[in-house]
Design an enzyme around this catalytic site. Structure first.
Site, short mmCIF file in Angstrom:
data_model
loop_
_atom_site.label_atom_id
_atom_site.label_comp_id
_atom_site.label_asym_id
_atom_site.label_seq_id
_atom_site.Cartn_x
_atom_site.Cartn_y
_atom_site.Cartn_z
N ASN A 136 0.87 -1.17 0.00
CA ASN A 136 0.00 0.00 0.00
C ASN A 136 0.91 1.22 0.00
O ASN A 136 1.47 1.58 1.04
CB ASN A 136 -0.90 -0.02 1.24
CG ASN A 136 -1.83 1.17 1.29
OD1 ASN A 136 -1.85 1.99 0.37
ND2 ASN A 136 -2.60 1.28 2.36
N TRP A 137 1.05 1.81 -1.18
CA TRP A 137 1.97 2.96 -1.30
C TRP A 137 1.38 4.22 -0.67
O TRP A 137 2.06 5.21 -0.52
CB TRP A 137 2.30 3.22 -2.77
CG TRP A 137 3.16 2.16 -3.41
CD1 TRP A 137 3.71 1.06 -2.80
CD2 TRP A 137 3.59 2.09 -4.79
NE1 TRP A 137 4.45 0.33 -3.70
CE2 TRP A 137 4.38 0.94 -4.92
CE3 TRP A 137 3.36 2.90 -5.90
CZ2 TRP A 137 4.95 0.58 -6.15
CZ3 TRP A 137 3.92 2.54 -7.12
CH2 TRP A 137 4.73 1.39 -7.23
N LYS A 138 0.10 4.18 -0.35
CA LYS A 138 -0.59 5.35 0.22
C LYS A 138 -0.34 6.57 -0.67
O LYS A 138 -0.24 6.42 -1.89
CB LYS A 138 -0.18 5.56 1.68
CG LYS A 138 -0.40 4.27 2.51
CD LYS A 138 -0.27 4.46 3.99
CE LYS A 138 -0.48 3.12 4.70
NZ LYS A 138 -0.43 3.21 6.15
N HIS A 148 -9.81 0.97 4.54
CA HIS A 148 -8.56 1.17 5.28
C HIS A 148 -8.84 2.08 6.48
O HIS A 148 -9.66 3.01 6.38
CB HIS A 148 -7.50 1.79 4.36
CG HIS A 148 -6.13 1.76 4.98
ND1 HIS A 148 -5.74 2.65 5.94
CD2 HIS A 148 -5.09 0.90 4.79
CE1 HIS A 148 -4.50 2.35 6.32
NE2 HIS A 148 -4.09 1.30 5.64
N GLU A 187 -7.28 4.48 7.64
CA GLU A 187 -7.06 5.91 7.37
C GLU A 187 -8.29 6.52 6.69
O GLU A 187 -8.65 7.66 6.95
CB GLU A 187 -5.79 6.08 6.53
CG GLU A 187 -4.55 5.81 7.38
CD GLU A 187 -3.34 5.29 6.62
OE1 GLU A 187 -3.30 5.38 5.38
OE2 GLU A 187 -2.41 4.78 7.29
N GLU A 214 -5.55 -5.06 10.17
CA GLU A 214 -4.53 -4.06 10.44
C GLU A 214 -4.85 -3.36 11.77
O GLU A 214 -5.65 -2.41 11.79
CB GLU A 214 -4.50 -3.01 9.33
CG GLU A 214 -4.26 -3.58 7.95
CD GLU A 214 -3.70 -2.54 6.99
OE1 GLU A 214 -2.61 -2.76 6.46
OE2 GLU A 214 -4.34 -1.49 6.79
N GLY A 240 2.24 2.18 10.91
CA GLY A 240 3.18 3.30 10.83
C GLY A 240 3.85 3.62 12.15
O GLY A 240 4.48 4.67 12.29
N SER A 247 3.26 -2.27 10.30
CA SER A 247 4.71 -2.34 10.53
C SER A 247 5.33 -3.67 10.13
O SER A 247 6.25 -4.16 10.80
CB SER A 247 5.04 -1.98 11.99
OG SER A 247 4.62 -0.65 12.27
N GLY A 254 2.77 -1.02 4.31
CA GLY A 254 2.87 0.40 3.98
C GLY A 254 4.32 0.81 3.76
O GLY A 254 4.91 0.55 2.71
N GLY A 255 4.91 1.41 4.78
CA GLY A 255 6.25 2.01 4.66
C GLY A 255 7.29 1.12 3.99
O GLY A 255 8.01 1.56 3.08
P1 13P Z 1 2.83 0.35 7.71
O1 13P Z 1 3.36 -0.92 7.10
O2 13P Z 1 3.57 1.58 7.28
O3 13P Z 1 2.68 0.23 9.21
O4 13P Z 1 1.34 0.55 7.13
C1 13P Z 1 0.44 -0.50 7.19
C2 13P Z 1 -0.75 -0.15 6.39
O5 13P Z 1 -1.51 0.72 6.74
C3 13P Z 1 -0.95 -0.88 5.13
O6 13P Z 1 -2.21 -0.64 4.60
#
Ligand code: 13P
Length: 258
Positions: free
Chosen positions: A10-12, A98, A100, A170, A176, A216, A237-238
């Site tokens: 997930n590149w966000k 998600h 977010e 998640e 994050g 994470s 994500g990251g």
């Molecule tokens: P991180 O891997 O940066 O914690 O993000 C997880 C996420 O929200 C994937 O959708």
């Protein structure tokens, strides 16, 4: 019966177009070995969907996902992107719910149901996200919280629609933050999620659902987390923004024949 093992990025809202293309190129060049039941999904920002799709399309195991879609079919909804538009540009997956989006854009379960229904209507595969905030984990009521999210978001679907569905667990406190759930915590919740689905749809359906862990996931913890029997990969994500990290994560997917 084989359940898909999936490494989803997930590149966000990150990367320039050239950075995104370089990342996709590097992933395609890296030493990735995938079995027939393993796949990679890259959830990229809307403007890059076509470019990244063209880059990875020739690779059987790589797919591209949107990070969201509209809750309405079409019309006067400035700034929205419909499920039909995603289908028209050959996108196969869409992340829905998600945390977010639930938190910052006030997406309620009712809205998510509309999105899921439209995604399915247009042949997209939803990746449905669930997961509890820290306060709920501290209270110890995370199972009830997540079961409620699943019931509200998914249980209007019939068994055929639930088959091969993708769910991402998640925990919000792990997103994050660098604070990942332990592999045992992940397994405990994933097993519970599968039970909730089995209670509603039966074991044979629940066993086809891929349940990804997100929060994470890094190159150095993916293998441990993915090794658990009910963890069918991750939504990352990251660490998915760095080719070497994410290719290690992809190579941490387990081989599983059920
Ligand atoms: P991180 O891997 O940066 O914690 O993000 C997880 C996420 O929200 C994937 O959708």
């Amino acid at each position: 019966m084989i359940r898909k093992q999936i490494a989803a990025a997930n590149w966000k809202m990150n990367l320039s177009l050239s950075q995104a293309e370089t990342l996709a190129d590097e992933l395609m060049k890296s030493e990735i070995k995938l079995d027939i039941h393993q796949q990679v999904i890259l959830a990229v920002p809307f403007p890059y969907l076509t470019a990244i799709h063209q880059k990875v399309n020739h690779h059987n195991h790589f797919h591209v996902s949107a990070q969201n879609c509209a809750a309405t079919k079409n019309g006067a909804f400035t700034g929205e992107v419909s499920a039909e538009m995603l289908r028209d540009i050959d996108i196969q997956y869409v992340i829905i719910g998600h945390s977010e989006r639930r938190a910052y854009y006030h997406e309620t379960s009712d809205i998510l149901v509309e999105k899921i229904n439209l995604a399915l209507e247009y042949g997209l595969k939803p990746i449905f996200c669930c997961g509890e905030p820290l306060s709920i984990r501290e209270e110890g009521t995370q199972n009830e919280f997540v079961a409620h999210q699943l019931k509200e978001g998914l249980f209007h679907l019939d068994a055929e629609q639930m088959k091969h569905f993708i769910i991402a667990y998640e925990p919000i406190w792990a997103i994050g933050t660098g604070k990942t759930a332990s592999s045992d915590q992940a397994q405990e919740m994933h097993q519970y999620i599968r039970k909730v689905i089995a209670d509603q749809y039966g074991h044979s359906i629940a066993d086809t659902v891929s349940i990804l862990y997100g929060g994470s996931v890094k190159a150095n913890n993916a293998e441990d987390i993915f090794s658990k029997p009910d963890v069918d990969g991750g939504l990352v994500g990251g660490a998915s923004l760095v080719a070497s990290e994410f290719s290690t994560i992809i190579n941490s997917l387990k081989s599983i024949i059920l």
